[in-house]
Design an enzyme around this catalytic site. Sequence first.
Site, PDB file in Angstrom:
ATOM      1  N   GLU A  32      16.505  -7.130  12.546  1.00  0.00           N
ATOM      2  CA  GLU A  32      16.751  -6.645  11.191  1.00  0.00           C
ATOM      3  C   GLU A  32      16.568  -5.126  11.219  1.00  0.00           C
ATOM      4  O   GLU A  32      15.490  -4.643  11.574  1.00  0.00           O
ATOM      5  CB  GLU A  32      15.742  -7.275  10.216  1.00  0.00           C
ATOM      6  CG  GLU A  32      15.936  -6.811   8.788  1.00  0.00           C
ATOM      7  CD  GLU A  32      14.868  -7.371   7.820  1.00  0.00           C
ATOM      8  OE1 GLU A  32      13.702  -7.529   8.215  1.00  0.00           O
ATOM      9  OE2 GLU A  32      15.234  -7.630   6.662  1.00  0.00           O
ATOM     10  N   CYS A  65      16.377  -6.882   1.135  1.00  0.00           N
ATOM     11  CA  CYS A  65      16.427  -8.092   1.966  1.00  0.00           C
ATOM     12  C   CYS A  65      17.772  -8.783   1.815  1.00  0.00           C
ATOM     13  O   CYS A  65      18.141  -9.613   2.625  1.00  0.00           O
ATOM     14  CB  CYS A  65      15.313  -9.040   1.592  1.00  0.00           C
ATOM     15  SG  CYS A  65      15.500  -9.672  -0.063  1.00  0.00           S
ATOM     16  N   GLU A  99       0.832  -1.213   0.000  1.00  0.00           N
ATOM     17  CA  GLU A  99       0.000   0.000   0.000  1.00  0.00           C
ATOM     18  C   GLU A  99       0.862   1.257   0.000  1.00  0.00           C
ATOM     19  O   GLU A  99       0.378   2.355  -0.234  1.00  0.00           O
ATOM     20  CB  GLU A  99      -0.943  -0.016   1.211  1.00  0.00           C
ATOM     21  CG  GLU A  99      -0.292   0.064   2.592  1.00  0.00           C
ATOM     22  CD  GLU A  99       0.252  -1.281   3.092  1.00  0.00           C
ATOM     23  OE1 GLU A  99       0.398  -2.222   2.287  1.00  0.00           O
ATOM     24  OE2 GLU A  99       0.551  -1.374   4.308  1.00  0.00           O
ATOM     25  N   ARG A 100       2.172   1.078   0.251  1.00  0.00           N
ATOM     26  CA  ARG A 100       3.037   2.261   0.280  1.00  0.00           C
ATOM     27  C   ARG A 100       3.592   2.620  -1.096  1.00  0.00           C
ATOM     28  O   ARG A 100       4.017   3.740  -1.323  1.00  0.00           O
ATOM     29  CB  ARG A 100       4.185   2.030   1.265  1.00  0.00           C
ATOM     30  CG  ARG A 100       3.631   1.856   2.677  1.00  0.00           C
ATOM     31  CD  ARG A 100       4.689   1.886   3.692  1.00  0.00           C
ATOM     32  NE  ARG A 100       5.166   0.560   4.014  1.00  0.00           N
ATOM     33  CZ  ARG A 100       5.904   0.282   5.074  1.00  0.00           C
ATOM     34  NH1 ARG A 100       6.264   1.245   5.892  1.00  0.00           N
ATOM     35  NH2 ARG A 100       6.284  -0.941   5.314  1.00  0.00           N
TER      36      ARG A 100
HETATM   37  P1  NAD Z   1       5.627  -5.901   5.487  1.00  0.00           P
HETATM   38  O1  NAD Z   1       5.548  -7.279   6.016  1.00  0.00           O
HETATM   39  O2  NAD Z   1       5.338  -4.772   6.405  1.00  0.00           O
HETATM   40  O3  NAD Z   1       4.597  -5.755   4.268  1.00  0.00           O
HETATM   41  C1  NAD Z   1       4.540  -6.728   3.242  1.00  0.00           C
HETATM   42  C2  NAD Z   1       3.093  -6.925   2.819  1.00  0.00           C
HETATM   43  O4  NAD Z   1       2.358  -7.500   3.899  1.00  0.00           O
HETATM   44  C3  NAD Z   1       2.394  -5.624   2.453  1.00  0.00           C
HETATM   45  O5  NAD Z   1       1.637  -5.860   1.293  1.00  0.00           O
HETATM   46  C4  NAD Z   1       1.556  -5.301   3.671  1.00  0.00           C
HETATM   47  O6  NAD Z   1       0.342  -4.674   3.334  1.00  0.00           O
HETATM   48  C5  NAD Z   1       1.282  -6.645   4.309  1.00  0.00           C
HETATM   49  N1  NAD Z   1       1.335  -6.610   5.783  1.00  0.00           N
HETATM   50  C6  NAD Z   1       2.127  -5.850   6.570  1.00  0.00           C
HETATM   51  N2  NAD Z   1       1.961  -6.157   7.874  1.00  0.00           N
HETATM   52  C7  NAD Z   1       1.040  -7.128   7.914  1.00  0.00           C
HETATM   53  C8  NAD Z   1       0.454  -7.885   8.980  1.00  0.00           C
HETATM   54  N3  NAD Z   1       0.783  -7.680  10.244  1.00  0.00           N
HETATM   55  N4  NAD Z   1      -0.450  -8.825   8.655  1.00  0.00           N
HETATM   56  C9  NAD Z   1      -0.795  -9.048   7.376  1.00  0.00           C
HETATM   57  N5  NAD Z   1      -0.256  -8.359   6.332  1.00  0.00           N
HETATM   58  C10 NAD Z   1       0.638  -7.426   6.585  1.00  0.00           C
HETATM   59  O7  NAD Z   1       7.049  -5.740   4.803  1.00  0.00           O
HETATM   60  P2  NAD Z   1       7.679  -4.417   4.194  1.00  0.00           P
HETATM   61  O8  NAD Z   1       8.008  -3.486   5.305  1.00  0.00           O
HETATM   62  O9  NAD Z   1       6.833  -3.909   3.090  1.00  0.00           O
HETATM   63  O10 NAD Z   1       9.021  -5.000   3.558  1.00  0.00           O
HETATM   64  C11 NAD Z   1      10.219  -5.118   4.267  1.00  0.00           C
HETATM   65  C12 NAD Z   1      10.456  -6.532   4.732  1.00  0.00           C
HETATM   66  O11 NAD Z   1      10.396  -7.420   3.627  1.00  0.00           O
HETATM   67  C13 NAD Z   1      11.817  -6.746   5.351  1.00  0.00           C
HETATM   68  O12 NAD Z   1      11.689  -7.564   6.478  1.00  0.00           O
HETATM   69  C14 NAD Z   1      12.598  -7.456   4.247  1.00  0.00           C
HETATM   70  O13 NAD Z   1      13.676  -8.243   4.693  1.00  0.00           O
HETATM   71  C15 NAD Z   1      11.534  -8.283   3.659  1.00  0.00           C
HETATM   72  N6  NAD Z   1      11.868  -8.691   2.308  1.00  0.00           N
HETATM   73  C16 NAD Z   1      12.206  -9.980   2.101  1.00  0.00           C
HETATM   74  C17 NAD Z   1      12.566 -10.397   0.846  1.00  0.00           C
HETATM   75  C18 NAD Z   1      12.954 -11.820   0.587  1.00  0.00           C
HETATM   76  O14 NAD Z   1      12.925 -12.227  -0.566  1.00  0.00           O
HETATM   77  N7  NAD Z   1      13.301 -12.583   1.602  1.00  0.00           N
HETATM   78  C19 NAD Z   1      12.580  -9.482  -0.218  1.00  0.00           C
HETATM   79  C20 NAD Z   1      12.205  -8.167   0.033  1.00  0.00           C
HETATM   80  C21 NAD Z   1      11.845  -7.784   1.314  1.00  0.00           C
END
Ligand code: NAD
Length: 519
Positions: free
Chosen positions: A404, A304, A199-200
């Site tokens: 992290e 990540c 959503e961001r």
């Molecule tokens: P996030 O988990 O906050 O959000 C990811 C998605 O999940 C979004 O679409 C969001 O709307 C939804 N979301 C967020 N919190 C939620 C909750 N409590 N319950 C259900 N849905 C929820 O992640 P972010 O801040 O957007 O991304 C950063 C994170 O992603 C870091 O931890 C990073 O390491 C990880 N990441 C991992 C990889 C990988 O391939 N391992 C790649 C990119 C990012």
Amino acid sequence: LLRSLLNKKVPLHLGRLCYSSSSVPTTKLFIDGKFVESNSSEWLDIHNPATNEVVGRVPIATEEEMLAAVDSCSRAYGSWSETSILSRQQIFLRYQQLIKDNIKELAKLITLEQGKTLADAEGDVFRGLQVVEHACSITSLMLGETLPSIARDMDTYTYRLPIGVCAGIAPFNFPAMIPLWMFPIGMACGNTYLMKPSERVPGCTMLLAKLLHDAGAPDGTLNIIHGQHAAVNFICDHPAIKAISFVGSNTAGEHIYERGSKNGKRVQSNMGAKNHGVVMPDANKENTINQLVGAAFGAAGQRCMALSTAIFVGESRKWLPELVERSKSLRVSAGDQPGADVGPLISPEAKARVESLIQSGVDEGAKLLLDGRNANVKGYENGNFVGPTILSSVTPSMKCYTEEIFGPVLVVLEADSLDEAISLINSNPYGNGTAIFTTNGATARKYTHEVDVGQIGVNVPIPVPLPMFSFTGSRGSFRGDTNFYGKQGIQFYTQIKTVTSQWKAEDTTLTSPAVTMPT
Ligand code: NAD
């Protein structure tokens, strides 16, 4: 319901899928091949992280809109899964060209909403484009297997088939690459797809959807909803959705894995990381320092696969002052400014969190060799900037090590031997990526065999595999059993049908029932 949604004519302009009558563009839903304005009463602001100005609004899709999106996927599935694989391939061949043609536009949207530098944003699109290019080989990737003559006049063969409606839930940090890990592979396999971008940063996904539509993807094969927890839970619970691809934090990823699996869905969940770079004293010093600085602070550490932790082994610890000097030379600025190396963090909350983790390191006894807090970026005083930061003498119990950070902060530990470094890394719960810097082949081999991390670089700081391989993060960085893209991605989005057939050349009709197990 769907008709009423689609009757709203929504003008497109400026490459964003926005509503021209409002001063702040609204992000549309993409339902049944149309960009439609949401009826929602709940909206979130999208900010430019370099200024914190509101650059758009995104709806929290209503239940009805989400149902309409899934219904559209379900309706389209019948014909899409039966569309010839060559026709599907042609659409993705056109799509990869359209992405190439629009790479600058896509990158601009990424920089506007996510903050990373334009050059890095192009890299974001490019790495996703490579997955689309790989999806164009679907005619080979989906081949089944055959084994003739498993018994007299009897052959066995398999079909690799799509599974139905699949869904993707994406994070903010790679607005192009990660959605492109998801729907192109899922759809090339013959599935229809429901995407929920972060959503961001929804703008880039919307343009990617438009390009796919322009490439000829039939209405309903890709639908896009927006939202947060309710949208995620909707995806986890809706019975028509057969598989979920998630990338993001551990909090969300564990929840989605549990809830989706409980509902009988396949789930692949790529999550957080703490990636260690091991610096051996025999490494090429100049190269290693440059690679460490780039991998720790590029994209403001919001990758990540960022190398957020360095372990200096033995004498290599003497290189720390040079590492600090090189880090100081990076230019912190808005992503669209010439010469910018390090852009802003995604939000003021992320900035405050990163700064508090830096302070926690100081409070727990780490040495702050470089402090990027209070980064003053002229002309962008309201941006979420943190400059390159280095904490040394960090120990495994400190919060700046256990959490992290996801910011431009390199935490530095020291070890007396390679064994000690390996044991440290293997004790860390995450297993996303790691790198070793060395000129000794035996050291590199020992490391790659003994370190329990899913993606390893030898003199390669960010070893994200190309799409003919798979993204194989492990342990605390992954839940599920088939990874994203590559062979495993195809496996995730398909199921196997095995046919055993007998065609007798001569009449050997059974004369009585065969009641024993056929062998
Ligand atoms: P996030 O988990 O906050 O959000 C990811 C998605 O999940 C979004 O679409 C969001 O709307 C939804 N979301 C967020 N919190 C939620 C909750 N409590 N319950 C259900 N849905 C929820 O992640 P972010 O801040 O957007 O991304 C950063 C994170 O992603 C870091 O931890 C990073 O390491 C990880 N990441 C991992 C990889 C990988 O391939 N391992 C790649 C990119 C990012």
